[in-house]
Write an enzyme that holds these catalytic residues in place. Structure first.
Site, PDB file in Angstrom:
ATOM      1  N   HIS A   1       0.824  -1.223   0.000  1.00 53.03           N
ATOM      2  CA  HIS A   1       0.000   0.000   0.000  1.00 53.03           C
ATOM      3  C   HIS A   1       0.852   1.265   0.000  1.00 53.03           C
ATOM      4  O   HIS A   1       1.054   1.871  -1.038  1.00 53.03           O
ATOM      5  CB  HIS A   1      -0.986  -0.001   1.164  1.00 53.03           C
ATOM      6  CG  HIS A   1      -1.984   1.107   1.079  1.00 53.03           C
ATOM      7  ND1 HIS A   1      -2.911   1.172   0.062  1.00 53.03           N
ATOM      8  CD2 HIS A   1      -2.181   2.195   1.849  1.00 53.03           C
ATOM      9  CE1 HIS A   1      -3.639   2.265   0.224  1.00 53.03           C
ATOM     10  NE2 HIS A   1      -3.217   2.902   1.290  1.00 53.03           N
TER      11      HIS A   1
ATOM     12  N   GLU B   1     -10.364  -4.617   4.396  1.00 53.26           N
ATOM     13  CA  GLU B   1     -10.901  -3.539   3.559  1.00 53.26           C
ATOM     14  C   GLU B   1     -11.436  -4.125   2.259  1.00 53.26           C
ATOM     15  O   GLU B   1     -11.003  -5.195   1.822  1.00 53.26           O
ATOM     16  CB  GLU B   1      -9.813  -2.497   3.277  1.00 53.26           C
ATOM     17  CG  GLU B   1      -8.630  -3.000   2.454  1.00 53.26           C
ATOM     18  CD  GLU B   1      -8.437  -2.208   1.166  1.00 53.26           C
ATOM     19  OE1 GLU B   1      -9.454  -1.843   0.543  1.00 53.26           O
ATOM     20  OE2 GLU B   1      -7.272  -1.979   0.782  1.00 53.26           O
TER      21      GLU B   1
END
Length: 499
Positions: free
Chosen positions: A56, A102
């Protein structure tokens, strides 16, 4: 009944702010909620926290929270695909009670990254060649550095002269953190770092807001990434009216932001003071997001092997699609609570038991090696010592406890119609069991008795009926299963002897 409770206070069927409250093992843990600079939490002996690399952005981590035998994994944002400056997220088969993940791109499966990069470079190149300006709204860390490396390499190769700018101050801060945490980047960046810092860009300079009015082509990276405020929105308002210019949206935009509106095709925007901004510049969307796509999320679930899954940070309709896919493929329950809604998961407590080396050696000597996929039944004595459980051999338990051994045997009587002598009946029993029990040690002893493992069988005359014999079948507790089987087998009688 032990249980885990999860309540999203942010990111429940929603993209944006996150805050998840988890109750596990009698402790409350708040995830993804920021921190209070003047407050210290208590992280005690019963609470274990383990971090996993999340990709990320620099420093992103997934966390496993464990209390006793109960555990929860919380991902935050993660990326299962390696890129130009970071590695892919990774987790071991930790098998938590719950995985909270997520789901921003719950229904998206991305195309080839190389194709996207070529398309991005082509559009930027074409725009600057015709004298236009390119605005790339980004967040401070992550995609900004990824795209900067991409453009820096391309500018060097093609020998382009158009200036590239980055929001003032952010480049310097980013470089500082990347130098400090270079071990968090991928292998290629770490290898080249000795000769050259990839984040000290030759063609990318700090941006001053006065540069937005300069004539001629340029490329500007500006924050924030969704065009809802700040420098990126100011530049967009200046450049929106010229069809030569282009804005490239490289990531997700929340509904209601200017970024979301222009990606939806809106070309007349009402700004503050009821001013209408007409958008004539070209609008492009190229997903360089560092979130996992649907394939990546499924990959993480497969790696972690959780008992249940809970989706956060995603849109409700997309979550519903992914929820069904997870339940069908992995046969686990999947939840998607809204903000303020609590999910309660009952858990089965497991008690860890140590096994003595002597007991394991005995099992291995018998050729019965344990398998990770097939559970094995071990006979032993369970003792509790210093608040922990240990499975040991009965001999070791007796020795440690200072006790003498007493053997318990079970005896059963089986009546057989047989007028022969006791010795002949015992011989017939031996022959019958020898032919049936090929995997067991069957012996005919000199005293006329028959043994099968620890089981003893003796034939005796019936006191009242000379045509009937009584079989006494005796076995130890350890051979209870085999003893019961032999008894039922003998009750069916013996095969007829050949005449």
């Amino acid at each position: 009944m032990p249980e885990i409770r999860v309540t999203p206070l942010g990111a429940g069927q929603d993209v944006g702010r996150s805050c998840i409250l988890v109750s596990i093992g009698g402790k409350n843990v708040m995830l993804d909620c920021g921190m209070h600079m003047g407050f210290n939490d208590d992280v005690d002996d019963e609470l274990e926290i383990k971090a996993y690399y999340a990709g990320h952005v620099l420093g992103a981590a997934m966390f496993q929270i464990k209390v006793g035998s109960e555990s929860v994994v919380y991902t935050g944002d993660y990326n299962m695909t390696p890129d130009r400056h970071l590695g892919a997220a990774w987790i071991d088969k930790c098998r938590p009670n719950l995985l909270i993940t997520e789901s921003t791109y719950a229904t998206t499966i991305r195309d080839s990254k190389r194709c996207r990069e070529r398309d991005f470079l082509k559009k930027v190149h074409e725009t600057v060649e015709r004298g236009g300006k390119v605005l790339i709204p980004v967040f401070a860390l992550g995609r900004a550095q990824e795209l900067c490396i991409l453009l820096e390499t391309f500018w060097e190769r093609v020998n382009l002269k158009a200036p590239i700018y980055f929001s003032t101050g952010l480049t310097e801060k980013a470089n500082h953190y990347y130098k400090l945490f270079i071990t968090w980047t991928n292998q290629k960046i770490r290898k080249t770092f000795v000769q050259r810092n990839m984040f000290e860009f030759k063609h990318i300079k700090a941006f001053d807001r006065a540069f937005a009015d300069n004539p001629g082509p340029m490329v500007v990276f500006a924050t924030p990434g969704m065009l809802h405020a700040g420098q990126s929105l100011q530049i967009f308002r200046k450049w929106a009216g010229n069809e030569k210019n282009m804005v490239i949206m490289p990531g997700y935009c929340v509904q209601g932001t200017v970024g979301h509106k222009i990606l939806s095709g809106q070309r007349k925007l009402e700004m503050e003071g009821r001013q209408v901004l007409e958008v004539k510049m070209q609008v492009e969307y190229m997903s360089f997001s560092a979130h996992a796509d649907a394939k990546g999320i499924m990959q993480l679930v497969g790696q972690a092997e959780p008992e249940s899954v809970l989706l956060v940070h995603g849109e409700a309709k997309k979550m519903e699609f992914l929820k069904q896919k997870i339940e069908q493929e992995f046969r686990v329950n999947c939840y998607m609570p809204a903000n303020g809604e609590t999910v309660t998961l009952p858990t089965s407590p497991s008690i860890p038991v140590g096994i003595s080396l002597g007991l394991l050696k005995r099992e291995m000597a018998q050729g019965l090696l344990p398998s990770a996929k097939k559970p094995r039944l071990l006979h032993g004595t369970l003792i509790m010592k210093d608040s922990s459980f240990q499975l040991v051999s009965s001999e070791q338990a007796l020795k440690e406890l200072g006790l003498a051994e007493h053997q318990l045997r079970f005896t059963c009587r089986v009546h057989l119609h047989d007028s022969r002598k006791e010795q002949e009946t015992a011989a017939r029993v031996y022959s019958h069991l020898k032919s049936v029990l090929k995997d067991h040690c069957v012996q005919h002893l000199p005293d006329g008795s028959v043994t099968v493992e620890s089981i003893l069988i003796q034939a005796a005359a019936h006191s009242e009926d000379p045509g009937t014999k009584v079989l006494l079948v005796s076995w130890t507790y350890q051979d209870e299963e085999l003893g019961s089987y032999l008894t039922s087998l003998l009750k069916k009688g013996l095969p007829q002897a050949p005449s």
